[in-house]
Design a protein around this motif. Sequence first.
Motif, PDB file in Angstrom:
ATOM      1  N   LEU A  98      -6.626  -1.621  13.209  1.00  0.00           N
ATOM      2  CA  LEU A  98      -7.368  -2.756  13.749  1.00  0.00           C
ATOM      3  C   LEU A  98      -6.761  -3.182  15.077  1.00  0.00           C
ATOM      4  N   VAL A  99      -7.570  -3.840  15.901  1.00  0.00           N
ATOM      5  CA  VAL A  99      -7.083  -4.379  17.167  1.00  0.00           C
ATOM      6  C   VAL A  99      -6.991  -5.886  17.040  1.00  0.00           C
ATOM      7  N   GLY A 100      -5.797  -6.440  17.330  1.00  0.00           N
ATOM      8  CA  GLY A 100      -5.626  -7.887  17.296  1.00  0.00           C
ATOM      9  C   GLY A 100      -4.969  -8.389  16.020  1.00  0.00           C
ATOM     10  N   SER A 101      -4.733  -9.693  15.992  1.00  0.00           N
ATOM     11  CA  SER A 101      -4.019 -10.306  14.872  1.00  0.00           C
ATOM     12  C   SER A 101      -4.854 -10.381  13.606  1.00  0.00           C
ATOM     13  N   VAL A 102      -6.121  -9.963  13.667  1.00  0.00           N
ATOM     14  CA  VAL A 102      -6.962  -9.919  12.486  1.00  0.00           C
ATOM     15  C   VAL A 102      -6.365  -9.008  11.415  1.00  0.00           C
ATOM     16  N   GLY A 103      -5.456  -8.114  11.819  1.00  0.00           N
ATOM     17  CA  GLY A 103      -4.855  -7.188  10.866  1.00  0.00           C
ATOM     18  C   GLY A 103      -3.721  -7.760  10.043  1.00  0.00           C
ATOM     19  N   LEU A 104      -3.273  -8.979  10.343  1.00  0.00           N
ATOM     20  CA  LEU A 104      -2.079  -9.509   9.677  1.00  0.00           C
ATOM     21  C   LEU A 104      -2.265  -9.695   8.177  1.00  0.00           C
ATOM     22  N   GLN A 105      -3.288 -10.429   7.775  1.00  0.00           N
ATOM     23  CA  GLN A 105      -3.470 -10.745   6.355  1.00  0.00           C
ATOM     24  C   GLN A 105      -3.633  -9.492   5.508  1.00  0.00           C
ATOM     25  N   SER A 106      -4.432  -8.545   5.994  1.00  0.00           N
ATOM     26  CA  SER A 106      -4.666  -7.327   5.217  1.00  0.00           C
ATOM     27  C   SER A 106      -3.408  -6.464   5.142  1.00  0.00           C
ATOM     28  N   THR A 107      -2.603  -6.461   6.204  1.00  0.00           N
ATOM     29  CA  THR A 107      -1.345  -5.706   6.174  1.00  0.00           C
ATOM     30  C   THR A 107      -0.379  -6.308   5.171  1.00  0.00           C
ATOM     31  N   LEU A 108      -0.275  -7.624   5.168  1.00  0.00           N
ATOM     32  CA  LEU A 108       0.589  -8.301   4.190  1.00  0.00           C
ATOM     33  C   LEU A 108       0.113  -8.014   2.766  1.00  0.00           C
ATOM     34  N   ALA A 109      -1.200  -8.003   2.567  1.00  0.00           N
ATOM     35  CA  ALA A 109      -1.742  -7.714   1.237  1.00  0.00           C
ATOM     36  C   ALA A 109      -1.414  -6.287   0.807  1.00  0.00           C
ATOM     37  N   ALA A 110      -1.515  -5.340   1.749  1.00  0.00           N
ATOM     38  CA  ALA A 110      -1.196  -3.948   1.433  1.00  0.00           C
ATOM     39  C   ALA A 110       0.279  -3.793   1.079  1.00  0.00           C
ATOM     40  N   LEU A 111       1.137  -4.466   1.828  1.00  0.00           N
ATOM     41  CA  LEU A 111       2.569  -4.422   1.527  1.00  0.00           C
ATOM     42  C   LEU A 111       2.860  -5.018   0.155  1.00  0.00           C
ATOM     43  N   GLU A 112       2.230  -6.140  -0.132  1.00  0.00           N
ATOM     44  CA  GLU A 112       2.418  -6.796  -1.432  1.00  0.00           C
ATOM     45  C   GLU A 112       1.995  -5.876  -2.563  1.00  0.00           C
ATOM     46  N   ALA A 113       0.997  -5.039  -2.305  1.00  0.00           N
ATOM     47  CA  ALA A 113       0.509  -4.092  -3.319  1.00  0.00           C
ATOM     48  C   ALA A 113       1.340  -2.812  -3.360  1.00  0.00           C
ATOM     49  N   GLY A 114       2.375  -2.720  -2.516  1.00  0.00           N
ATOM     50  CA  GLY A 114       3.262  -1.569  -2.550  1.00  0.00           C
ATOM     51  C   GLY A 114       2.778  -0.365  -1.769  1.00  0.00           C
ATOM     52  N   LYS A 115       1.860  -0.579  -0.813  1.00  0.00           N
ATOM     53  CA  LYS A 115       1.354   0.537  -0.009  1.00  0.00           C
ATOM     54  C   LYS A 115       2.264   0.776   1.197  1.00  0.00           C
ATOM     55  N   HIS A 116       2.487   2.030   1.538  1.00  0.00           N
ATOM     56  CA  HIS A 116       3.142   2.354   2.798  1.00  0.00           C
ATOM     57  C   HIS A 116       2.157   2.094   3.940  1.00  0.00           C
ATOM     58  N   ILE A 117       2.686   1.731   5.096  1.00  0.00           N
ATOM     59  CA  ILE A 117       1.834   1.357   6.220  1.00  0.00           C
ATOM     60  C   ILE A 117       2.014   2.327   7.375  1.00  0.00           C
ATOM     61  N   GLY A 118       0.892   2.924   7.820  1.00  0.00           N
ATOM     62  CA  GLY A 118       0.871   3.644   9.088  1.00  0.00           C
ATOM     63  C   GLY A 118       0.447   2.630  10.136  1.00  0.00           C
ATOM     64  N   LEU A 119       1.402   2.136  10.909  1.00  0.00           N
ATOM     65  CA  LEU A 119       1.184   0.939  11.720  1.00  0.00           C
ATOM     66  C   LEU A 119       0.722   1.270  13.131  1.00  0.00           C
ATOM     67  N   ALA A 120      -0.584   1.036  13.386  1.00  0.00           N
ATOM     68  CA  ALA A 120      -1.098   1.125  14.745  1.00  0.00           C
ATOM     69  C   ALA A 120      -1.468  -0.252  15.275  1.00  0.00           C
ATOM     70  N   ASN A 121      -1.476  -1.246  14.387  1.00  0.00           N
ATOM     71  CA  ASN A 121      -1.837  -2.613  14.750  1.00  0.00           C
ATOM     72  C   ASN A 121      -0.568  -3.375  15.135  1.00  0.00           C
ATOM     73  N   LYS A 122      -0.142  -3.194  16.392  1.00  0.00           N
ATOM     74  CA  LYS A 122       1.122  -3.779  16.849  1.00  0.00           C
ATOM     75  C   LYS A 122       1.122  -5.300  16.774  1.00  0.00           C
ATOM     76  N   GLU A 123      -0.077  -5.914  16.860  1.00  0.00           N
ATOM     77  CA  GLU A 123      -0.154  -7.371  16.844  1.00  0.00           C
ATOM     78  C   GLU A 123       0.357  -7.973  15.535  1.00  0.00           C
ATOM     79  N   THR A 124       0.350  -7.181  14.460  1.00  0.00           N
ATOM     80  CA  THR A 124       0.867  -7.659  13.178  1.00  0.00           C
ATOM     81  C   THR A 124       2.339  -8.024  13.288  1.00  0.00           C
ATOM     82  N   LEU A 125       3.137  -7.144  13.886  1.00  0.00           N
ATOM     83  CA  LEU A 125       4.567  -7.433  14.043  1.00  0.00           C
ATOM     84  C   LEU A 125       4.814  -8.449  15.152  1.00  0.00           C
ATOM     85  N   VAL A 126       3.985  -8.442  16.176  1.00  0.00           N
ATOM     86  CA  VAL A 126       4.143  -9.418  17.256  1.00  0.00           C
ATOM     87  C   VAL A 126       3.895 -10.824  16.730  1.00  0.00           C
ATOM     88  N   THR A 127       2.891 -10.961  15.892  1.00  0.00           N
ATOM     89  CA  THR A 127       2.498 -12.268  15.384  1.00  0.00           C
ATOM     90  C   THR A 127       3.429 -12.779  14.299  1.00  0.00           C
TER      91      THR A 127
END
Length: 379
Positions: A98-127
């Motif tokens: 995803l492009v932008g901070s819209v990816g934050l909530q879904s990334t956190l949810a994926a992590l909480e569910a124990g999924k590994h993340i292929g991170l192309a949405n840099k705004e998640t870590l920036v935010t």
Amino acid sequence: MKKISILGSTGSIGTQTLDVVAMHPEAFEVEGLAAGSNTKLLLEQVRKFNPRRVSVATKELAEEIKSSLPEGVKLYSGKEGLTEVAAGGEADTVVTALVGSVGLQSTLAALEAGKHIGLANKETLVTAGHLVTELAARKGVKLLPVDSEHSAIFQCLNGENPKDVASITLTASGGSFRDYTRQELENVTVEQALRHPNWSMGAKITIDSATMVNKGLEVIEARWLFDLSYEQVHVLLHPESIIHSYVEFRDSSIVAQLGTPDMRVPIQYALTYPDRWESPAKRLSLSEIGKLTFKEMDFDRFPALRLAFECGRAGGTATTAYNAANEIAVARFLRGEIAFLHIEEIISEVLQRLEIVAYPNLEQIEHCDQTTRELAATL
């Protein structure tokens, strides 16, 4: 067989991720696809890759495509849909394209569910870098970088002791206007800004490359991915985009990762790590390239990058505000509402006006994000 879900499947990174999947059909199974409004391409992807879960931007779009989906495919929409595709189902790895901070909530949810993340949405870590990295560590899952620069650093650090790292250097192409003076930038057009000399990317990232905000976001992302201080992160102009980034160790040795500009290489490495497979990318011939050139970064020419370092050192919601102000300013530039140079001016003005929260929780981050957007829209 590795099961993957892709957030942003119809964008530049998403489509190239599916190129990699198509090249290795025996190794990957697509569990879920989340897209925005490009339903035509999404339906093509669904027919080809047979995901179990699909999401689109709105309920209205979901109603439009409902009858076109194969039987048994679960259909979602909006932010809730992103979360369902990210955290639900049986995916091992979620590619956040995803492009932008819209990816934050879904990334956190994926992590909480124990999924590994292929991170192309840099705004998640920036935010919200501290929240994301803390949750990943607690859940014991990997944040595997997809950006070419961060993938390069990740590869250079394989097998190395982090304590031996003196610094890392992210290379920057300079974007569409790398040879322009500040004066020449005053009247540039959207069409000119979207002509990146090296990479094929989406509109927002291409504009960010021209302002050097993209490199600023990458600097902040690198700080969190590799647990470094901002004094250890450097940026160097490298117009050819052949050296994707490099690491200097305390014994003065430098290890670099090179390759032709093709995002499918870092995407594939994030999906196959620690293994390396055949890639569709063109092989690099240094003799054909002939020479590589480098220039020191000029922070007066690219003030948006200087602002990124300042926000990173300030910490807290400063980086949240930097990203949110830029997202609004870029959108306004693409709509023709403001001039190119107004992008960095809006970011600077927002940062001067907002009060920074030093160690924010998710609610404070979301409040800062919303407040920043409202302010940036009025300047």
